[in-house]
Structures are given as C-alpha cells and as structure tokens.
Design a protein around this motif. Structure first.
Motif, PDB file in Angstrom:
ATOM      1  N   GLY A  16       6.387 -78.098 -42.367  1.00  0.00           N
ATOM      2  CA  GLY A  16       5.425 -78.893 -43.112  1.00  0.00           C
ATOM      3  C   GLY A  16       4.811 -78.095 -44.241  1.00  0.00           C
ATOM      4  N   SER A  17       3.864 -78.704 -44.900  1.00  0.00           N
ATOM      5  CA  SER A  17       3.152 -78.067 -46.012  1.00  0.00           C
ATOM      6  C   SER A  17       1.671 -78.371 -45.867  1.00  0.00           C
ATOM      7  CB  SER A  17       3.677 -78.585 -47.350  1.00  0.00           C
ATOM      8  OG  SER A  17       3.533 -79.995 -47.426  1.00  0.00           O
ATOM      9  N   PRO A  18       0.817 -77.569 -46.469  1.00  0.00           N
ATOM     10  CA  PRO A  18      -0.624 -77.780 -46.336  1.00  0.00           C
ATOM     11  C   PRO A  18      -1.080 -79.080 -46.979  1.00  0.00           C
ATOM     12  CG  PRO A  18      -0.154 -75.556 -47.057  1.00  0.00           C
ATOM     13  CD  PRO A  18       1.121 -76.309 -47.155  1.00  0.00           C
ATOM     14  N   HIS A  19      -2.245 -79.548 -46.548  1.00  0.00           N
ATOM     15  CA  HIS A  19      -2.885 -80.716 -47.138  1.00  0.00           C
ATOM     16  C   HIS A  19      -3.403 -80.362 -48.530  1.00  0.00           C
ATOM     17  CE1 HIS A  19      -5.693 -84.143 -47.480  1.00  0.00           C
ATOM     18  NE2 HIS A  19      -4.931 -84.723 -46.563  1.00  0.00           N
ATOM     19  N   VAL A  20      -3.567 -81.378 -49.370  1.00  0.00           N
ATOM     20  CA  VAL A  20      -4.056 -81.140 -50.731  1.00  0.00           C
ATOM     21  C   VAL A  20      -5.460 -80.523 -50.723  1.00  0.00           C
ATOM     22  CG1 VAL A  20      -5.061 -83.433 -50.980  1.00  0.00           C
ATOM     23  CG2 VAL A  20      -4.282 -82.195 -53.020  1.00  0.00           C
ATOM     24  N   LEU A  21      -6.230 -80.732 -49.645  1.00  0.00           N
ATOM     25  CA  LEU A  21      -7.553 -80.122 -49.559  1.00  0.00           C
ATOM     26  C   LEU A  21      -7.486 -78.602 -49.515  1.00  0.00           C
ATOM     27  CD1 LEU A  21      -9.479 -82.411 -47.031  1.00  0.00           C
ATOM     28  CD2 LEU A  21      -9.678 -82.345 -49.514  1.00  0.00           C
ATOM     29  N   GLU A  22      -6.369 -78.048 -49.068  1.00  0.00           N
ATOM     30  CA  GLU A  22      -6.224 -76.597 -49.037  1.00  0.00           C
ATOM     31  C   GLU A  22      -6.287 -76.005 -50.446  1.00  0.00           C
ATOM     32  OE1 GLU A  22      -5.494 -72.744 -47.430  1.00  0.00           O
ATOM     33  OE2 GLU A  22      -6.157 -74.628 -46.532  1.00  0.00           O
ATOM     34  N   ILE A  23      -5.753 -76.748 -51.413  1.00  0.00           N
ATOM     35  CA  ILE A  23      -5.764 -76.264 -52.796  1.00  0.00           C
ATOM     36  C   ILE A  23      -7.151 -76.430 -53.418  1.00  0.00           C
ATOM     37  CG2 ILE A  23      -4.778 -76.608 -55.094  1.00  0.00           C
ATOM     38  CD1 ILE A  23      -2.186 -77.467 -53.769  1.00  0.00           C
ATOM     39  N   PHE A  24      -7.787 -77.590 -53.167  1.00  0.00           N
ATOM     40  CA  PHE A  24      -9.067 -77.891 -53.796  1.00  0.00           C
ATOM     41  C   PHE A  24     -10.267 -77.502 -52.918  1.00  0.00           C
ATOM     42  CE2 PHE A  24      -6.018 -80.775 -55.757  1.00  0.00           C
ATOM     43  CZ  PHE A  24      -6.286 -80.565 -57.097  1.00  0.00           C
ATOM     44  N   ASP A 104       5.340 -65.942 -28.789  1.00  0.00           N
ATOM     45  CA  ASP A 104       4.957 -65.269 -27.551  1.00  0.00           C
ATOM     46  C   ASP A 104       3.975 -64.136 -27.802  1.00  0.00           C
ATOM     47  OD1 ASP A 104       6.694 -63.615 -28.848  1.00  0.00           O
ATOM     48  OD2 ASP A 104       7.983 -63.226 -27.121  1.00  0.00           O
ATOM     49  N   ARG A 105       3.671 -63.838 -29.077  1.00  0.00           N
ATOM     50  CA  ARG A 105       2.644 -62.852 -29.426  1.00  0.00           C
ATOM     51  C   ARG A 105       1.330 -63.529 -29.821  1.00  0.00           C
ATOM     52  NH1 ARG A 105       6.080 -60.119 -27.435  1.00  0.00           N
ATOM     53  NH2 ARG A 105       7.045 -58.228 -28.259  1.00  0.00           N
ATOM     54  N   LEU A 106       1.283 -64.834 -29.673  1.00  0.00           N
ATOM     55  CA  LEU A 106       0.096 -65.584 -30.074  1.00  0.00           C
ATOM     56  C   LEU A 106      -1.057 -65.316 -29.122  1.00  0.00           C
ATOM     57  CD1 LEU A 106      -1.004 -67.838 -32.016  1.00  0.00           C
ATOM     58  CD2 LEU A 106      -0.350 -69.461 -30.254  1.00  0.00           C
ATOM     59  N   LEU A 107      -2.230 -65.061 -29.701  1.00  0.00           N
ATOM     60  CA  LEU A 107      -3.431 -64.854 -28.883  1.00  0.00           C
ATOM     61  C   LEU A 107      -4.038 -66.188 -28.479  1.00  0.00           C
ATOM     62  CD1 LEU A 107      -5.184 -62.576 -27.766  1.00  0.00           C
ATOM     63  CD2 LEU A 107      -6.613 -62.776 -29.796  1.00  0.00           C
ATOM     64  N   TYR A 108      -4.358 -67.025 -29.446  1.00  0.00           N
ATOM     65  CA  TYR A 108      -4.765 -68.397 -29.185  1.00  0.00           C
ATOM     66  C   TYR A 108      -4.674 -69.200 -30.473  1.00  0.00           C
ATOM     67  CZ  TYR A 108      -9.376 -67.184 -31.111  1.00  0.00           C
ATOM     68  OH  TYR A 108     -10.407 -66.764 -31.916  1.00  0.00           O
ATOM     69  N   ALA A 109      -4.610 -70.514 -30.330  1.00  0.00           N
ATOM     70  CA  ALA A 109      -4.494 -71.427 -31.468  1.00  0.00           C
ATOM     71  C   ALA A 109      -5.710 -72.342 -31.499  1.00  0.00           C
ATOM     72  CB  ALA A 109      -3.212 -72.258 -31.365  1.00  0.00           C
ATOM     73  N   GLU A 110      -6.179 -72.648 -32.698  1.00  0.00           N
ATOM     74  CA  GLU A 110      -7.399 -73.443 -32.860  1.00  0.00           C
ATOM     75  C   GLU A 110      -7.198 -74.488 -33.953  1.00  0.00           C
ATOM     76  OE1 GLU A 110     -11.433 -71.484 -33.103  1.00  0.00           O
ATOM     77  OE2 GLU A 110     -11.299 -72.225 -35.151  1.00  0.00           O
ATOM     78  N   ARG A 126      -5.875 -72.645 -37.170  1.00  0.00           N
ATOM     79  CA  ARG A 126      -5.943 -71.185 -37.206  1.00  0.00           C
ATOM     80  C   ARG A 126      -5.166 -70.629 -36.024  1.00  0.00           C
ATOM     81  NH1 ARG A 126     -11.449 -72.669 -38.133  1.00  0.00           N
ATOM     82  NH2 ARG A 126     -12.138 -72.234 -40.271  1.00  0.00           N
ATOM     83  N   LEU A 127      -4.298 -69.678 -36.306  1.00  0.00           N
ATOM     84  CA  LEU A 127      -3.543 -68.984 -35.272  1.00  0.00           C
ATOM     85  C   LEU A 127      -3.957 -67.521 -35.280  1.00  0.00           C
ATOM     86  CD1 LEU A 127       0.032 -70.475 -35.852  1.00  0.00           C
ATOM     87  CD2 LEU A 127      -1.833 -71.396 -34.460  1.00  0.00           C
ATOM     88  N   TYR A 128      -4.232 -66.987 -34.093  1.00  0.00           N
ATOM     89  CA  TYR A 128      -4.690 -65.611 -33.956  1.00  0.00           C
ATOM     90  C   TYR A 128      -3.662 -64.819 -33.163  1.00  0.00           C
ATOM     91  CZ  TYR A 128      -9.282 -67.326 -35.440  1.00  0.00           C
ATOM     92  OH  TYR A 128     -10.316 -67.894 -36.138  1.00  0.00           O
ATOM     93  N   CYS A 132      -4.750 -58.465 -35.224  1.00  0.00           N
ATOM     94  CA  CYS A 132      -5.962 -58.411 -36.040  1.00  0.00           C
ATOM     95  C   CYS A 132      -6.981 -59.398 -35.484  1.00  0.00           C
ATOM     96  CB  CYS A 132      -5.646 -58.737 -37.502  1.00  0.00           C
ATOM     97  SG  CYS A 132      -4.881 -60.346 -37.764  1.00  0.00           S
ATOM     98  N   ARG A 133      -8.262 -59.186 -35.863  1.00  0.00           N
ATOM     99  CA  ARG A 133      -9.340 -60.039 -35.378  1.00  0.00           C
ATOM    100  C   ARG A 133      -9.455 -61.308 -36.208  1.00  0.00           C
ATOM    101  NH1 ARG A 133     -12.761 -57.514 -31.880  1.00  0.00           N
ATOM    102  NH2 ARG A 133     -14.414 -58.986 -32.405  1.00  0.00           N
ATOM    103  N   ARG A 134      -9.013 -61.280 -37.473  1.00  0.00           N
ATOM    104  CA  ARG A 134      -9.047 -62.469 -38.303  1.00  0.00           C
ATOM    105  C   ARG A 134      -7.840 -63.351 -38.021  1.00  0.00           C
ATOM    106  NH1 ARG A 134     -10.004 -61.025 -44.448  1.00  0.00           N
ATOM    107  NH2 ARG A 134     -10.063 -63.318 -44.458  1.00  0.00           N
ATOM    108  N   ALA A 135      -7.923 -64.583 -38.474  1.00  0.00           N
ATOM    109  CA  ALA A 135      -6.829 -65.530 -38.246  1.00  0.00           C
ATOM    110  C   ALA A 135      -5.591 -65.078 -39.017  1.00  0.00           C
ATOM    111  CB  ALA A 135      -7.247 -66.929 -38.691  1.00  0.00           C
ATOM    112  N   PHE A 136      -4.474 -65.006 -38.315  1.00  0.00           N
ATOM    113  CA  PHE A 136      -3.213 -64.647 -38.952  1.00  0.00           C
ATOM    114  C   PHE A 136      -2.713 -65.784 -39.830  1.00  0.00           C
ATOM    115  CE2 PHE A 136       1.409 -64.459 -39.065  1.00  0.00           C
ATOM    116  CZ  PHE A 136       1.651 -63.123 -39.376  1.00  0.00           C
ATOM    117  N   PHE A 137      -2.967 -67.005 -39.391  1.00  0.00           N
ATOM    118  CA  PHE A 137      -2.498 -68.202 -40.086  1.00  0.00           C
ATOM    119  C   PHE A 137      -3.661 -69.177 -40.128  1.00  0.00           C
ATOM    120  CE2 PHE A 137      -0.774 -72.514 -39.815  1.00  0.00           C
ATOM    121  CZ  PHE A 137       0.168 -72.528 -40.820  1.00  0.00           C
ATOM    122  N   SER A 138      -4.112 -69.549 -41.326  1.00  0.00           N
ATOM    123  CA  SER A 138      -5.234 -70.469 -41.483  1.00  0.00           C
ATOM    124  C   SER A 138      -4.924 -71.413 -42.635  1.00  0.00           C
ATOM    125  CB  SER A 138      -6.530 -69.693 -41.764  1.00  0.00           C
ATOM    126  OG  SER A 138      -7.614 -70.576 -41.964  1.00  0.00           O
TER     127      SER A 138
END
Length: 459
Positions: A16-24, A104-110, A126-128, A132-138
C-alpha cells in the motif's frame, strides 16, 4: 486486530501507500503557530497590534510552507509492502530511503486515531522494534489498510489454534483509576491545603490563585487520562495481546508474547485502601502498556503470572520486614521535626511568605506521612521473591506501591547500592532492570548476603 478470530486467515502479503494526510500533515502547525502568537501578544501588550500580528502570521505561514515542501519532497514517492514476513518501506523523491524490518523482530504494533484523521478515514500505524525506542515505521494510511496490516502482523505470530480470551474492564474502572492517579491526587491535595491556609491568613488572594491553578491542572489531567484510557478492552491471543484503548479514534495495539518481559503492578493511596491495582505490560524496549485498571480480582502476584503465562511456587525470598518498618517510622518522625522547624522559623516572618512556606511544609509533611503509611501497610510484600518462572520485586515510589514481575530469562541487570549505615547493618537497596529497559523495580532494606546469593544464580 479488530477481528481477532480471523487473524489466522489474514493475508500474508500486503502492499500500500500512505494516506494523503501524511503529506499535508505539517499544515496542522499553521493554526497552532497563529494562536500561540496571538495569545502571547494579547497577554504581554494587553492589546492587539495588527501589523505585528500580520508579520508573525506571515512568519508562521513561511515556516509551515517550508515544512510542507519538505514533506512533499520526502513523501511523494512512498510505499510499503510485506513479503514473506518482511516489511519493506521506501520513501523519498531525490534522496530515497529504504527500510526493512523482519516481523519476528517486531516489538509491538500500534494503530492510533484522532478526530481529524477519522474525518478522512485514516489512522497512523507505528511499528516498534527492539533496535530503537522511537517508532521504526510511522505512517498515516487508510483505516482499512491499517487494520489489514495489524491483522497480518498478529496472524503471522501464531497458528491461531487457541481460542482468544477477552478481558473487559469494569464500568467505572477508567474513572476510578484516573481519579486516584498521582497526577490528580497530588495537585488536589496541595490545592486543598493552600485553600485552608489562604482562609486562615485572612483570605490571601495569592494562595487562592495557586489553589485554583492546581485544581485546574488536576481537572485537565483527569480529562486527558479519561480520553486516553477509556473503553479499554484486552484480547489475549495465542501469540500476543490485542489491546483497544481510548476514545475519539483511540489506539489499537498488538503486543507479541515474546516482547513482554514483565508486568508492573501499581497501587496508589486510595486504590491501596480499596485493594485495587493497575497493571501494565512491560515491553522489551521499556514501553509500558496498560492492560488492567482497578483490578480487584485477588492476588496481584497470581494475576501477573497469568499475564506472563508463568506458574510456579515461590522458592526464594530476600526481605527484611523489621528494617523496612523502622526506616519508614524514622521518616515520619523526621517529617514531623521538619514541620516544627519550619513553623518556628516562620514566627518572625509575616505576610504572604509565611503563609506560603507554612502551607508548603504542611503539604510535604502530609505527602510524606501518607507515603510512609502506605509503605507500612504494604511492607509485608516488599523485597525480592523468586519462583520457577518469575522474579518479583516490590517497593515504593512517590505515593505509589509498585511490584515488578519479570519473566525468568529476561533480567538485564541488577543494581545494588549501599550507604555507610547500610554497610554496617548488612542491608542494601536493589533495582532489578528488565531486558531493554533503562529502569526497573526498586526495593529498600534487602539483606546484602541474600542478594549476592541471588545474583550469583543469574550470572
């Protein structure tokens, strides 16, 4: 995650691709900047200067426009896909960035929502990871894609052979938990004492203003926590915890069992009096996720072991109840002497300073007394307890009794501290830190020789 029973049938390959809100998304800073500038000039100058406000608004517009341009430049080319339990994420127009994460290295998903995103049918995922302590994928994406992604992640962590177990909170558990939190009780208690002293010293207006500010802070804290933690529901799957929490979009969190290294149990003054507790899952990266509020179902140790899927009879214990009791009795006596000393020192002072200093001393004395009384009433469970599957440590934080239960094999380090008098008496303070965390559970007055024997068993 919303359809926990269908997790086993969720698609394993998604894209998939991000929502348009991600850009704006940077556009949200424009009204915030304008409102901040307007309030600042209205409070400082006591009026409104159109020219200055227009210049400030233009500066805010330029700042927001620059952030928007950078966002478009970075996120015009942006897509993600999951293949063979590996997440691939690519973004950037001229300077491309590619990220790869094994599931399998995922800490938790939100999956987090808010009223603004809900209007456009979007949610932020957000995927952690443990790296790292910050979100790897947001990324902000459509709600359907977000649900599919979370479901695919949870389905990939197990075979779906165990029937989900649902835990529902009580009807008023959110209100009771938020009303008894330290962020609510501390300002409320301080405001009450300031009001009493404001009346006692001739209706002092400054004391009443401080009390009103504390009342407002407590009310805001209560409302914010209610909005963030209402409507909690927890579903225990064979592969993790599916948690839904909050209103106005709220959050949906999936935590794999492998990522949970411990359970934190907390009891604030009123909750301890009622025999209730709050439980939080302690993840490997140090994140604490609430899973039960105002729990009155029985032993907190047994509840923590059930959440960790551990069992076993306690076999070793390191604690000194008599020394702990003497310590907190001495603290109460010291607080009483401190209050008397402040009162005597303020006899030669008149006016607002005397009222403020005396009220502050009374607040410290009351909080210290409540803290010590809680420690005396709950001190029988303090210390370190070891079973075949867990380690449990109990101690005090500010106006809060805390018990940390750690799954065996997930202990990262042990901190032992000794002062001069502790060395003479053969006792020490201990902190057990779970894997991936910076802090853990603390306990005072632990026998030093027993602590050394326990430490040698784990290293």
């Amino acid at each position: 995650m919303e359809n926990a029973n269908d997790n086993a049938h969720a698609p394993r390959e998604l894209s998939g691709s991000p929502h348009v809100l991600e850009i704006f998304n940077p556009l949200i800073f424009l009204p915030i900047c304008v409102a901040t500038v307007y309030m600042a000039f209205a409070l400082i100058d006591g009026g409104f200067d159109k020219l200055v406000f227009a210049a400030a608004g233009l500066g805010a517009l330029i700042l927001t426009g620059s952030a928007l341009a950078a966002s478009i430049w970075r996120r015009t080319v942006c897509n993600w896909r999951i293949e063979d339990d590996v997440l691939h994420f690519t973004q950037g127009l001229s300077r491309r960035r590619e990220l790869t994460l094994r599931m399998d290295r995922l800490l938790y998903a939100e999956m987090a929502g808010n009223p603004f995103c809900s209007l456009f049918g979007a949610a932020r995922v957000r995927l952690y990871s443990s790296a790292c302590r910050r979100a790897f994928f947001s990324v902000i994406m459509s709600k359907n894609q977000a649900v599919q992604l979370i479901n695919a992640i949870s389905a990939g962590r197990g075979d779906g052979g165990v029937r989900p177990k649902h835990m529902l909170s009580g009807k008023y558990s959110a209100l009771l938990d938020c009303a008894t939190s330290r962020g609510t009780l501390l300002p409320l208690g301080a405001a009450l004492i300031f009001c009493i002293f404001g009346v006692f010293y001739g209706y002092n207006p400054d004391m009443n203003i401080i009390a009103a500010a504390l009342w407002l802070f407590a009310f805001i804290n209560l409302i914010v926590r209610l909005a963030a933690e209402s409507n909690m529901s927890v579903c225990i799957l064979d592969n993790g915890f599916a948690i839904k929490i909050g209103i106005f979009g709220g959050k949906r969190i999936f935590v794999p069992h492998d990522s949970v290294v411990g359970v934190m149990e907390r009891r604030n003054p009123i909750a301890a009096l009622c025999g209730a507790a709050r439980f939080e899952l302690v993840c490997e990266g140090g994140k604490r996720i609430p899973c039960m509020r105002w729990y009155e179902g029985g032993s907190g140790e047994e509840a923590a072991k059930r959440l960790l899927n551990c069992s076993g009879v306690n076999c070793t214990r390191a604690a000194d109840k008599a020394a702990s009791r003497k310590l907190y009795i001495k603290l109460i006596i010291a607080a009483m002497f401190g209050l008397v000393w402040v009162w005597l020192a303020m006899l030669s002072v008149t006016g607002e300073m005397r009222a403020f200093c005396t009220a502050s001393a009374v607040i410290i004395f009351v909080f210290a007394t409540v803290h010590c009384i809680m420690a005396l009433s709950c001190g029988t469970e303090f210390g370190i307890t070891i079973s075949s599957g867990t380690l449990r440590i109990g101690g005090m934080r500010l106006l809060s009794v805390e018990y940390l239960t750690i799954r065996r094999g997930n202990l990262s380090s042990v901190k032992i501290k000794q002062g001069v008098f502790a060395q003479i008496s053969g006792r020490c303070s201990v902190e057990l830190i779970p894997r991936g965390s910076r802090s853990g559970g603390k306990s005072l007055c632990v026998p030093y020789d027993k602590m050394l024997a326990i430490t040698e068993r784990f290293y």
